[in-house]
Design an enzyme around this catalytic site. Structure first.
Site, short mmCIF file in Angstrom:
data_model
loop_
_atom_site.label_atom_id
_atom_site.label_comp_id
_atom_site.label_asym_id
_atom_site.label_seq_id
_atom_site.Cartn_x
_atom_site.Cartn_y
_atom_site.Cartn_z
N VAL A 142 8.04 -8.83 3.33
CA VAL A 142 8.61 -7.67 2.65
C VAL A 142 7.26 -7.21 1.55
O VAL A 142 7.05 -5.80 1.63
CB VAL A 142 9.70 -8.00 1.71
CG1 VAL A 142 10.12 -6.59 0.92
CG2 VAL A 142 10.95 -8.33 2.69
N ALA A 143 6.51 -7.76 0.66
CA ALA A 143 5.40 -7.58 -0.05
C ALA A 143 4.40 -6.76 0.84
O ALA A 143 3.60 -5.87 0.30
CB ALA A 143 5.09 -8.71 -0.89
N ASP A 149 -6.62 37.66 8.37
CA ASP A 149 -6.38 39.37 8.35
C ASP A 149 -7.03 39.92 7.39
O ASP A 149 -7.01 39.43 6.01
CB ASP A 149 -5.14 39.76 8.63
CG ASP A 149 -4.40 39.39 9.89
OD1 ASP A 149 -5.13 39.45 11.08
OD2 ASP A 149 -3.27 38.67 9.95
N ASP A 163 1.96 37.83 16.53
CA ASP A 163 1.01 37.14 16.24
C ASP A 163 1.67 35.78 16.28
O ASP A 163 1.09 34.62 15.87
CB ASP A 163 1.01 37.47 14.73
CG ASP A 163 -0.12 38.68 14.50
OD1 ASP A 163 -0.96 38.84 15.22
OD2 ASP A 163 0.06 39.29 13.52
N ASN A 219 -0.09 -5.45 -3.47
CA ASN A 219 0.54 -6.36 -2.60
C ASN A 219 -0.29 -7.57 -2.07
O ASN A 219 0.26 -8.59 -1.90
CB ASN A 219 1.20 -5.21 -1.47
CG ASN A 219 2.34 -4.58 -1.81
OD1 ASN A 219 2.76 -4.65 -3.17
ND2 ASN A 219 2.89 -3.79 -1.09
N GLU A 249 -0.53 -10.22 -4.62
CA GLU A 249 0.55 -11.03 -4.45
C GLU A 249 0.35 -12.08 -3.18
O GLU A 249 0.64 -13.40 -3.41
CB GLU A 249 1.96 -10.26 -4.24
CG GLU A 249 2.33 -9.34 -5.15
CD GLU A 249 3.30 -8.40 -4.67
OE1 GLU A 249 4.25 -9.08 -4.25
OE2 GLU A 249 3.53 -7.38 -5.23
N ASN A 293 8.03 -5.85 -5.98
CA ASN A 293 8.04 -4.85 -5.13
C ASN A 293 8.92 -3.60 -4.97
O ASN A 293 8.80 -2.46 -4.72
CB ASN A 293 8.08 -5.56 -3.56
CG ASN A 293 6.62 -6.18 -3.17
OD1 ASN A 293 5.84 -5.61 -2.84
ND2 ASN A 293 6.43 -7.33 -3.65
N THR A 301 9.10 -2.88 -9.99
CA THR A 301 7.78 -2.48 -10.92
C THR A 301 6.64 -1.75 -10.46
O THR A 301 6.05 -1.01 -10.87
CB THR A 301 7.42 -3.85 -11.39
OG1 THR A 301 7.02 -4.46 -10.42
CG2 THR A 301 8.44 -4.44 -12.40
#
Length: 671
Positions: A80-81, A127, A399, A461, A464, A489, A492
């Site tokens: 997950v991290a 233009d 255009d 990450n 960690e 994760n 914070t």
């Protein structure tokens, strides 16, 4: 429109002009923006990384005798991290914040990723009329076959003085002037109405300017339209470059009135070669001074058969001025400094276009004259084939294909059609070229801030993962527990990331070349840098962890101080990620990072002091000495990183190779 009439239906569906335009829009196809392509590729790589992290950590921990259940929980938490969950939310916030800032500056974004794509633009095709100029046409000179008259009074005033050789002239007493202005007011689909001391203009600005000039001469365009009723019209087209109307004089005689491009009209006038060349040279002289020039002619002998008419009587030239918008020249210079080419598109003749281009500081190869809507589409395709990221402006129905095909289609909000606005990615509420350049800068800021967020999230990450992996490899239990990893994760990480989203622009953001849209969000060099930073941050966390382990062994206090250090270094790492070139103290202030530091310190104090949360996260109370040790463990890696940044600044990452083949004249570069 108002009134009634009878129409004959000659085609329906795809056989109509709108149907043909719809088919062109469909064939043009939409292209994914650079950000969409980058995020998609990054997501694929992150999935593989997460699976790899999960397997390696679980295997190493089990081989070192750690409980299988705990290692599986830890490995899943680290997986997950490895994926920054906050990145999608932060990306959406960054794009939405950019959209809000652009809207305040006069640019409405219809597709969020288009904001970032505009930041990678290498060519802006704009233009001239209405975007680089004010689109406030005013007739300043009338050129009769052998005379030149000046007209004052401005674009929306019904009063203005006529002069010849500096002397005042009464236009109503001059039949040549009356004839020219009458014809110009009749071969005309615009209208004007009083609005206080000025006039309110409706319709094409060039045609409206002819009506204003007639009013200044004491003529009444509405009365002329009643006295000289129109029976038929040949509308202007890019192929013929003229417009003709079949009118009836007050005496009941049929008369043909024509206005259009000087060379197209003069080619149909009964003139000798020498006289025609003299008039063409006069036209070129006016155009070289930046005037838009129209030729006006008539056929008093009656209507011709069909639409092929010759033998016209030349009445004169009408020279019009359209002032440049304030700030456009400076905006083009900023584009040049930022490595962005500006190409000016206009339907005017070449000498007029070059004169205006010189005023704006544009080179001759950056000017396209006599450009048609189909020509815009061809230009976009040619530039994209040369590897350019193209922004294209447009306001008409025709255009739309070019707007869809361009990497960024930009429509005009004031004078643009609904079809053009629907096809565009960006709509300018002020129709101003300078707003496009502001949008380019905003796009660059958004992309730069997203890279800062990715830099921050990935390095944190990785720290960690490396903290846990290194501790397990050395035979110690994981310094962080599964719920602590999830707290980091899911709670914070977001605060410093949001602070980086709102980071002010770096001072040199518009002095860097456009980044290569093919470059990944995370290049090999960038990935190695984040890995090195993650390792250094992990060393800081482990220094605090082993300080406690060395005194009292593994336990809740050791887990808690590692947990505290891991959270507290995040705002300091966010400061480091603000720039890859200079120290954060040299950048514009970002108080949100300091707010995130205070907020994270409060959250961690709460996590260690409030009993229910402390039990959930398995934390222990910490002494002031522990907090001081955690602060030291946080600061020394960040100081090392800032010192390394000062020793060797990385080269600019956005350099692209020029495309000489795309710089020359295109199919529409009419000389």
């Amino acid at each position: 429109l108002a009134g009634s009439g009878t129409a004959v239906v000659t085609a329906t569906g795809v056989a109509t002009e709108l149907g043909r335009i719809g088919q062109l829009v469909a064939l043009a196809g939409e292209r994914a923006t650079p950000l969409e392509r980058q995020v998609e590729g990054l997501g694929r790589r992150l999935i593989g990384l997460a699976v790899g992290v999960c397997g390696i950590v679980a295997l190493v921990g089990i081989l070192h005798g750690q409980p299988i259940g705990l290692m599986l929980e830890t490995a899943i938490s680290l997986a997950v991290a490895a994926i920054p969950e906050g990145l999608p939310a932060v990306t959406a916030v960054a794009l939405a914040a950019g959209l809000w800032r652009l809207a305040r500056a006069g640019a409405l974004v219809r597709r969020l990723p288009a904001v970032e794509a505009l930041g990678s633009t290498t060519v802006i095709c704009s233009d001239k009329t209405g975007t680089m100029t004010e689109n406030r046409m005013a007739v300043t000179h009338l050129v009769l076959p052998h005379r030149t008259l000046g007209i004052g009074g401005g674009a929306v005033s019904p009063r203005g003085a006529f002069s010849e050789h500096g002397a005042a002239l009464d236009p109503r007493a001059d039949p040549d002037v009356v004839r020219l202005l009458t014809a110009g007011a009749l071969v005309n689909d615009a209208s004007v109405e009083p609005q206080g001391e000025e006039l309110r203009l409706h319709g094409d600005p060039t045609e409206a300017a002819l009506l204003v000039a007639a009013l200044k001469a004491g003529l009444d365009p509405a009365a002329l339209a009643r006295q000289w009723p129109r029976r038929r019209e040949i509308p202007f087209s890019p192929e013929s470059r003229l417009m003709a109307t079949f009118n009836v004089t007050p005496a009941g005689a049929p008369v043909l009135l024509v206005k259009g491009a000087p060379d197209a009209v003069l080619a149909r006038c009964a003139l000798g070669e020498a006289e025609r060349e003299r008039l063409l040279e006069r036209n070129r002289a006016l155009a070289h001074r930046g005037h838009r020039v129209l030729a006006v002619a008539w056929r008093p002998e009656g209507w011709p058969e069909g639409e092929r008419f010759e033998g016209l009587t030349f009445l004169g030239f009408v020279a019009l001025d359209d002032p440049l918008r304030a700030g456009v020249k400076e905006a083009i210079a900023r584009c040049r400094e930022a490595g962005i080419r500006t190409i000016m598109l206009t339907g005017d003749q070449r000498p007029t276009a070059e004169a205006v281009g010189r005023e704006l500081g544009l080179a001759a190869d950056a000017i396209r004259s006599r450009v048609s809507p189909e020509g815009k589409l061809e230009l976009v395709r040619a530039l994209q084939a040369a590897g350019e990221v193209v922004a294209m402006t447009g306001d008409g129905v025709n255009d739309a294909p070019a707007l869809v095909r361009a990497d960024i289609g930009i429509a005009m909000g004031r004078h643009g059609t609904d079809v053009a606005r629907e096809a565009a990615d960006l709509v300018l509420t002020d129709d101003n070229f300078a707003t496009i350049v502001g949008a380019v800068e905003e796009g660059r800021v958004i992309y730069a801030n997203l890279r800062k967020v990715i830099h921050f999230l990935f390095s944190c990450n990785l720290s960690e993962i490396l903290t846990i992996f290194a501790a397990i490899l050395l035979g110690f239990p994981a310094p962080l527990l599964p719920l602590q990893i999830l707290w980091v994760n899911l709670v914070t990480d977001i605060l410093p990331a949001m602070a980086l989203v709102r980071d002010p622009a770096e001072p040199d953001i518009m002095r860097r070349p456009p980044r290569d849209p093919r470059e990944s969000l995370v290049t090999r060099r960038f990935g190695v840098r984040m890995l090195g930073e993650g390792a250094l941050l992990a060393a800081g966390v482990l220094s605090a962890y082993f300080w406690v382990v060395g005194r009292e062994g593994v336990g809740p206090r050791a887990h808690t101080i590692a947990f505290l250090a891991l959270v507290l270094f995040q705002p300091f790492q966010a400061m480091h990620c603000r720039s890859e070139r200079v120290g954060w103290w040299r950048l514009p202030r970002n108080p949100l990072i300091w707010v995130s530091l205070l907020a994270l310190a409060a959250l961690q104090w709460w996590a260690t002091s409030w009993a229910p949360l402390a039990r959930l996260l398995a934390t222990a109370p910490l002494s002031p000495v522990d907090w001081a040790v955690a602060a030291a463990a946080v600061l020394w890696p960040v100081l090392v990183l800032e010192a390394v940044k000062g020793w060797g600044r990385p080269a600019s990452r956005g350099v692209r190779s020029p495309h000489p083949g795309a710089r020359g004249g295109g199919a529409n570069d009419s000389k």
